[in-house]
Write a protein that holds these residues in place. Sequence first.
Motif, PDB file in Angstrom:
ATOM      1  N   UNK A  65      28.838 -30.191  11.581  1.00  0.00           N
ATOM      2  CA  UNK A  65      30.971 -29.043  11.258  1.00  0.00           C
ATOM      3  C   UNK A  65      30.919 -28.032  12.578  1.00  0.00           C
ATOM      4  N   UNK A  66      29.610 -27.310  12.314  1.00  0.00           N
ATOM      5  CA  UNK A  66      29.608 -25.871  12.841  1.00  0.00           C
ATOM      6  C   UNK A  66      29.316 -25.937  14.433  1.00  0.00           C
ATOM      7  N   UNK A  67      28.576 -26.804  14.598  1.00  0.00           N
ATOM      8  CA  UNK A  67      28.416 -27.075  15.771  1.00  0.00           C
ATOM      9  C   UNK A  67      28.767 -27.842  16.639  1.00  0.00           C
ATOM     10  N   UNK A 129      22.096 -31.134  20.356  1.00  0.00           N
ATOM     11  CA  UNK A 129      23.202 -30.306  20.339  1.00  0.00           C
ATOM     12  C   UNK A 129      22.802 -29.018  20.475  1.00  0.00           C
ATOM     13  N   UNK A 130      23.399 -28.159  21.920  1.00  0.00           N
ATOM     14  CA  UNK A 130      23.210 -26.596  22.060  1.00  0.00           C
ATOM     15  C   UNK A 130      22.949 -25.054  20.596  1.00  0.00           C
ATOM     16  N   UNK A 131      22.802 -25.035  20.702  1.00  0.00           N
ATOM     17  CA  UNK A 131      22.900 -23.729  20.274  1.00  0.00           C
ATOM     18  C   UNK A 131      23.977 -23.237  19.466  1.00  0.00           C
ATOM     19  N   UNK A 132      24.487 -23.050  18.616  1.00  0.00           N
ATOM     20  CA  UNK A 132      26.310 -22.391  19.076  1.00  0.00           C
ATOM     21  C   UNK A 132      25.894 -20.658  19.061  1.00  0.00           C
TER      22      UNK A 132
END
Length: 132
Positions: A65-67, A129-132
């Motif tokens: 959800x955060x990414x 996924x790329x890190x935020x």
Amino acid sequence: EIVRTCIQFNPDLNVQNLMAKCESLLADQCFKQKNNSTTVGMTTCFREEEVVWNTLLNDYYRKLKGRLDKEQFEALTEVQRDWIKLRQKKCLLIHKIFEGSITQIMASQCALSETARRTIEFRLMLEELPAN
């Protein structure tokens, strides 16, 4: 903790290898305890491990959800709801096909396997996924 460690620190980053190495780790230990070779004991062992995998699944879901952006996360949520229904139907099907007390063990193992697989899929998705 043993399950989390297995799927986090394992170089074999694909679903099949992680399933083979990490699924049923806790259940296998549980089976070795006294009175866990019965239908009730084995079913309980599988269900207890499923709770661990489900907790991890929810942790990874929150991390996703955060990414993900809003639209991506909404799509994931819709698919996840469908997956929950499919898991339930798939594991209940065992009771319709087979008979006897073995179906309790088979259905609880089914729920464990499906939850473990989905958890690993989410974990691998987070890796990509790329890190935020």
